[in-house]
Design a protein around this motif. Structure first.
Motif, PDB file in Angstrom:
ATOM      1  N   GLU A 209       0.821  -1.212   0.000  1.00 27.67           N
ATOM      2  CA  GLU A 209       0.000   0.000   0.000  1.00 27.67           C
ATOM      3  C   GLU A 209       0.854   1.260   0.000  1.00 27.67           C
ATOM      4  O   GLU A 209       1.744   1.424   0.832  1.00 27.67           O
ATOM      5  CB  GLU A 209      -0.915   0.006   1.230  1.00 27.67           C
ATOM      6  N   GLN A 210       0.612   2.152  -0.954  1.00 26.48           N
ATOM      7  CA  GLN A 210       1.307   3.429  -0.996  1.00 26.48           C
ATOM      8  C   GLN A 210       0.554   4.490  -0.212  1.00 26.48           C
ATOM      9  O   GLN A 210       1.138   5.298   0.485  1.00 26.48           O
ATOM     10  CB  GLN A 210       1.463   3.898  -2.450  1.00 26.48           C
ATOM     11  N   GLY A 211      -0.752   4.491  -0.325  1.00 30.90           N
ATOM     12  CA  GLY A 211      -1.548   5.523   0.324  1.00 30.90           C
ATOM     13  C   GLY A 211      -1.515   6.822  -0.468  1.00 30.90           C
ATOM     14  O   GLY A 211      -0.642   7.052  -1.299  1.00 30.90           O
ATOM     15  N   MET A 212      -2.489   7.671  -0.217  1.00 32.18           N
ATOM     16  CA  MET A 212      -2.581   8.961  -0.887  1.00 32.18           C
ATOM     17  C   MET A 212      -1.696   9.966  -0.140  1.00 32.18           C
ATOM     18  O   MET A 212      -1.748  10.060   1.082  1.00 32.18           O
ATOM     19  CB  MET A 212      -4.032   9.427  -0.898  1.00 32.18           C
ATOM     20  N   ASN A 213      -0.879  10.712  -0.876  1.00 35.01           N
ATOM     21  CA  ASN A 213       0.001  11.659  -0.201  1.00 35.01           C
ATOM     22  C   ASN A 213      -0.794  12.822   0.393  1.00 35.01           C
ATOM     23  O   ASN A 213      -1.947  13.071   0.017  1.00 35.01           O
ATOM     24  CB  ASN A 213       1.117  12.145  -1.136  1.00 35.01           C
ATOM     25  N   ASP A 214      -0.181  13.526   1.321  1.00 36.87           N
ATOM     26  CA  ASP A 214      -0.877  14.558   2.099  1.00 36.87           C
ATOM     27  C   ASP A 214      -1.194  15.817   1.302  1.00 36.87           C
ATOM     28  O   ASP A 214      -1.887  16.703   1.813  1.00 36.87           O
ATOM     29  CB  ASP A 214      -0.035  14.947   3.317  1.00 36.87           C
ATOM     30  N   TYR A 215      -0.710  15.921   0.078  1.00 40.72           N
ATOM     31  CA  TYR A 215      -0.911  17.147  -0.705  1.00 40.72           C
ATOM     32  C   TYR A 215      -2.018  17.013  -1.757  1.00 40.72           C
ATOM     33  O   TYR A 215      -2.233  17.923  -2.541  1.00 40.72           O
ATOM     34  CB  TYR A 215       0.408  17.558  -1.369  1.00 40.72           C
TER      35      TYR A 215
END
Length: 275
Positions: free
Chosen positions: A145-151
């Motif tokens: 899982e990479q996940g969605m970045n905070d930006y």
């Protein structure tokens, strides 16, 4: 009444019967005839959940991904997609370069669409967001899982690569390709192939980093063109640049030129059309 067999089907008739059973648009005979109707199976709360992973159910999931993607992105406006490695660290010069490109695109009035992950994608989303632009991430389900970045301000997660690719191509006026791996190459050649085959207009594709991409472009010219498997004009679809300013100027100017020549997106962005 025939007893259930494994899979809920009748045993094959032994008397030569060719009974026909219709299940929606599907016609069934012999051992393919089920012992229970579709409604009966739907309302039955017993049994396993293997049906969740069957191909007909997957079609509905695929459909839902397209519906969610179209709904989320329909009003984003003009956008440029940026691809690149998820492995690029924040201390890498390419990270800073992607951040500058994201900011430059936002300053030019374009939303920035990335794969929503870390590395180059995060940098471009960060640049766009901090410049006051629209920062979009189209994530993908992966084994790690990479996940969605905070930006990312507008994010959509996908199960299927082909649904995700459709969103990049449908809602982008151009592409900026940073150094990356197999995924980046896949996205690059997907875009080039659709332009070459005239499935989409010749939107701009900028390759950032002559040291990284120069060998690939030379190989295309020296091997594929020489072998006559592609035309020299196909290589010309790619523009190699080395600075953030050059990347932004190229894709923005080319996208605006298309509009100036009377080629614009339809209101629902479903296709390009001549004015």
């Amino acid at each position: 009444m025939a007893k259930d067999t494994k899979g809920g089907r009748k045993p094959r008739p032994t008397n030569g019967s060719r009974e026909i059973y219709r299940k929606g648009p599907v016609m069934l005979r012999g051992a393919q005839i089920p012992t229970r109707t579709t409604d009966a199976r739907l309302l039955d709360r017993r049994g396993d959940t293997d049906w969740l992973h069957a191909d007909p159910w997957r079609v509905l999931r695929i459909q839902s991904e397209f519906v969610e993607g179209f709904g989320a992105l329909a009003e984003v406006g003009p956008a440029i997609s940026l691809f690149g490695s998820a492995r690029t660290g924040a201390d890498d010069p390419n990270y800073a370069l992607a951040e500058q490109i994201g900011a430059g695109l936002a300053d030019s009035g374009y939303a920035v669409i990335t794969g929503g992950g870390p590395g180059i994608m995060e940098a471009a989303n960060k640049g766009a967001r901090e410049a006051g632009g629209i920062s979009v991430g189209l994530g993908i389900e992966l084994p790690h899982e990479q996940g969605m970045n905070d930006y990312v301000d507008l994010g959509v997660n996908f199960r299927y690569f082909f649904a995700r690719k459709t969103m990049f191509l449908k809602y982008s006026d151009g592409f900026v390709i940073m150094p990356g791996g197999m995924g980046t190459l896949d996205e690059l050649f997907e875009a080039v192939t659709l332009v070459q085959t005239q499935k989409v207009p010749s939107f701009p594709i900028a390759l950032v980093g002559s040291e990284f991409w120069g060998g690939l472009v030379d190989w295309l010219r020296g091997t594929l063109v020489k072998a006559a498997t592609i035309d020299a004009d196909d290589v010309a679809l790619l523009r190699v640049v080395d600075t953030a300013e050059a990347a932004v100027d190229f894709v923005v100017d080319a996208a605006r030129t298309m509009r100036a020549n009377g080629l614009t997106r339809t209101p629902d962005r479903s296709e390009w059309t001549a004015e």
